[in-house]
Design a protein around this motif. Structure first.
Motif, PDB file in Angstrom:
ATOM      1  N   VAL A 294      -4.267   2.983  -0.628  1.00 23.50           N
ATOM      2  CA  VAL A 294      -3.602   3.818   0.786  1.00 23.50           C
ATOM      3  C   VAL A 294      -4.913   4.096   1.600  1.00 23.50           C
ATOM      4  CG1 VAL A 294      -2.204   5.248   2.224  1.00 23.50           C
ATOM      5  CG2 VAL A 294      -1.299   3.706   0.265  1.00 23.50           C
TER       6      VAL A 294
ATOM      7  N   GLY B 236       0.402   6.962  -1.110  1.00 22.03           N
ATOM      8  CA  GLY B 236       0.073   5.998  -1.997  1.00 22.03           C
ATOM      9  C   GLY B 236      -0.150   6.678  -3.422  1.00 22.03           C
TER      10      GLY B 236
ATOM     11  N   CYS C  72       0.829  -1.239   0.195  1.00 15.56           N
ATOM     12  CA  CYS C  72      -0.028   0.023   0.001  1.00 15.56           C
ATOM     13  C   CYS C  72       0.871   1.364  -0.012  1.00 15.56           C
ATOM     14  CB  CYS C  72      -1.008   0.129   1.190  1.00 15.56           C
ATOM     15  SG  CYS C  72      -2.248  -1.120   1.248  1.00 15.56           S
ATOM     16  N   ARG C  73       2.200   1.416   0.402  1.00 18.66           N
ATOM     17  CA  ARG C  73       2.925   2.619   0.803  1.00 18.66           C
ATOM     18  C   ARG C  73       3.996   2.796  -0.193  1.00 18.66           C
ATOM     19  NH1 ARG C  73       0.605   5.136   4.699  1.00 18.66           N
ATOM     20  NH2 ARG C  73      -0.843   3.928   6.209  1.00 18.66           N
TER      21      ARG C  73
END
Length: 271
Positions: A139, A145, A21-22
């Motif tokens: 995100v 994100g 997600c990051r």
């Protein structure tokens, strides 16, 4: 998901995909930025930079959909989330053929309401616009994100391996239930400028995409639930049907207790 408020894998923590997600996982062609001059170069290298996952091919319709007119893309701000059982969620969504400034403004507005409602994705029919457009950010936080825009998406492959997740949807406030979907997909789509591209998705982005792609086919996430799971949210769906009737003064266009459940290919709408 794109329309989902949040997703949670079964028997695991919320942090299952913290790295996914990051950190950047999509080619820059997806980003909702002003740097569109690099699109052609990125399309040519996309398949080399994206991991290929085990997939089982399934055919899908190549029939051209009806093209959206300027009137079909008209909207008023602020956008509002369309809730079940509004018939807009089941209506046919037209193919976008005009990649102009109006489309970019619509995308901005969709991201805006997605963040304000704590979503990580949203499809155009969920804001009352029946065209083939989705946005998402795994995100779910503005400025973090990657903001992803897919226009006229199609599925060419999906994995045989599936996984259950606890899904939610902005069009079904407060309802969360298990849905089984393929773990990876290969998609063909256009970017916000109309350039065609192909990409493989897996993990959380694949799940978010499938949820939103279903919306573009008029399929809702409870259509994917097993009979046992569906029974657990039946009362909540009936409450939304009554809310619609009280608000509009019209009978609910569908009733969970009596309607014949839609038939759909595993993980996708059209096949």
């Amino acid at each position: 998901m794109a329309c989902a408020a949040w997703l949670q894998p079964l028997s695991s923590s919320h942090a299952l995909f913290p790295t996914l997600c990051r950190q950047p996982t999509f080619p820059a062609i997806f980003h909702r930025l002003t740097r569109f001059s690099s699109t052609v170069r990125l399309v040519s290298t996309m398949n080399r930079s994206t991991p290929v996952h085990a997939q089982a091919k399934r055919g899908f319709s190549v029939k051209e959909d009806e093209v959206a007119t300027a009137a079909d893309v008209e909207f008023e701000t602020p956008l509002k989330i369309v809730e079940y059982p509004d018939p807009i969620l089941r209506a046919k969504n037209k193919r976008i053929d005009s990649f102009d400034e109006k489309l970019k403004i619509l995308v901005d507005e969709m991201f805006d309401i997605m963040y304000k409602t704590d979503g990580i994705g949203l499809s155009a029919p969920q804001v009352g616009i029946n065209v083939q457009l989705m946005v998402f950010n795994p995100v779910g936080e503005r400025g973090e994100g990657e903001e992803i825009v897919l226009v006229n998406p199609r599925v060419s492959r999906y994995s045989q391996k599936t996984r259950p997740f606890n899904e939610g949807c902005l069009s079904f406030p407060g309802i969360y239930a298990d849905v089984v979907r393929p773990e990876s997909v290969k998609i063909d789509a256009r970017d916000i400028n109309g350039a065609r591209f192909t990409v493989n998705l897996s993990g959380l982005p694949a799940r978010v995409f499938q949820h939103e792609f279903d919306h573009l086919q008029g399929i809702l996430f409870f259509d994917r639930m097993s009979e046992g799971v569906l029974e657990t949210v039946c009362a909540q769906l009936q409450a939304l049907e009554k809310k619609y009737e009280d608000k509009t003064g019209l009978p609910s266009p569908e009733r969970i207790q009596t309607r014949k459940r839609m038939k759909a290919a595993t993980g996708f709408g059209k096949s």
